[in-house]
Enzyme design. Structure first.
Site, PDB file in Angstrom:
ATOM      1  NE  ARG A 104      -2.356  -1.539   3.394  1.00  0.00           N
ATOM      2  CZ  ARG A 104      -2.049  -2.787   3.743  1.00  0.00           C
ATOM      3  NH1 ARG A 104      -2.351  -3.778   2.942  1.00  0.00           N
ATOM      4  NH2 ARG A 104      -1.439  -3.043   4.884  1.00  0.00           N
TER       5      ARG A 104
ATOM      6  CD  GLU B 244       1.244  -9.328  17.880  1.00  0.00           C
ATOM      7  OE1 GLU B 244       0.747  -8.968  16.801  1.00  0.00           O
ATOM      8  OE2 GLU B 244       0.609  -9.431  18.936  1.00  0.00           O
TER       9      GLU B 244
END
Ligand code: AMP
Length: 173
Positions: free
Chosen positions: A61, A98
């Site tokens: 993006r 993460e």
């Protein structure tokens, strides 16, 4: 168009791409002519014409925002991509997610020594992606002019990883 109106276009998609993540979907902004042109203009005004030689967009993006920004700066556009996508010789940087790690790559010859580089992405979350991108640009000889993200998830404190840089965001959560 006001920032609050642009913020209202962002669509929260819970549990995408995995449970527990609220995905900030910017496609309604991209599809809105006034919202899109306002954002691009504000980035260019914030950093200032004549201060940027290359605009780096982060897959995927980030590409969409970085390319029109580059056009308005009369600067070159350079992609940073996920591992294995760029065809030529790359510099690569691994960074922590993460769970696990990811790797970003930049063509070694995409930036000339001393060029002033603006990094553009859609969302600043933990800051790992922007930090890896900045490190790649510096390793290839660039000087970071700044980092611009449309959205900042402040509760993840990504800015704390980017204290050496000017970080510009429009919409904070
Ligand atoms: P981070 O490295 O944690 O700062 O994550 C930033 C990258 O992950 C950006 O390229 C974003 O496009 C993407 N990202 C992270 N969190 C979100 C979210 N909640 N919604 C949309 N994209 C996200």
């Amino acid at each position: 168009m006001e920032i609050e109106q642009i913020k209202a276009l962002i669509r929260d998609v819970p549990d995408f791409p995995e449970p527990g993540i609220v995905f900030k979907d910017i496609t309604p902004i991209l599809a809105h002519a006034d919202a899109m042109s306002t954002i691009i203009d504000l980035i260019v005004v914030h950093f200032g014409r004549g201060t940027v030689d290359k605009v780096v967009g982060i897959e995927a993006r980030g590409f969409i925002l970085a390319a029109p920004v580059a056009y308005h700066f009369n600067a070159g556009f350079v992609p940073i991509r996920k591992q294995g996508k760029l065809p030529w010789e790359t510099a690569s940087e691994e960074y922590a997610l993460e769970y696990g790690t990811a790797t970003l790559e930049l063509h070694r010859d995409a930036i000339e020594k001393g060029e002033r580089v603006l990094i553009v992405d859609d969302v600043l979350a933990t800051g790992g992606t922007a930090q890896a991108a900045a490190s790649l640009v510096e390793r290839c000889g660039g000087v970071i002019r700044g980092i611009s993200c449309l959205i900042e998830l402040e509760f993840l404190k990504g800015r704390s990883k980017l204290e050496d840089y000017e970080v510009h965001t429009f919409i904070q959560y």
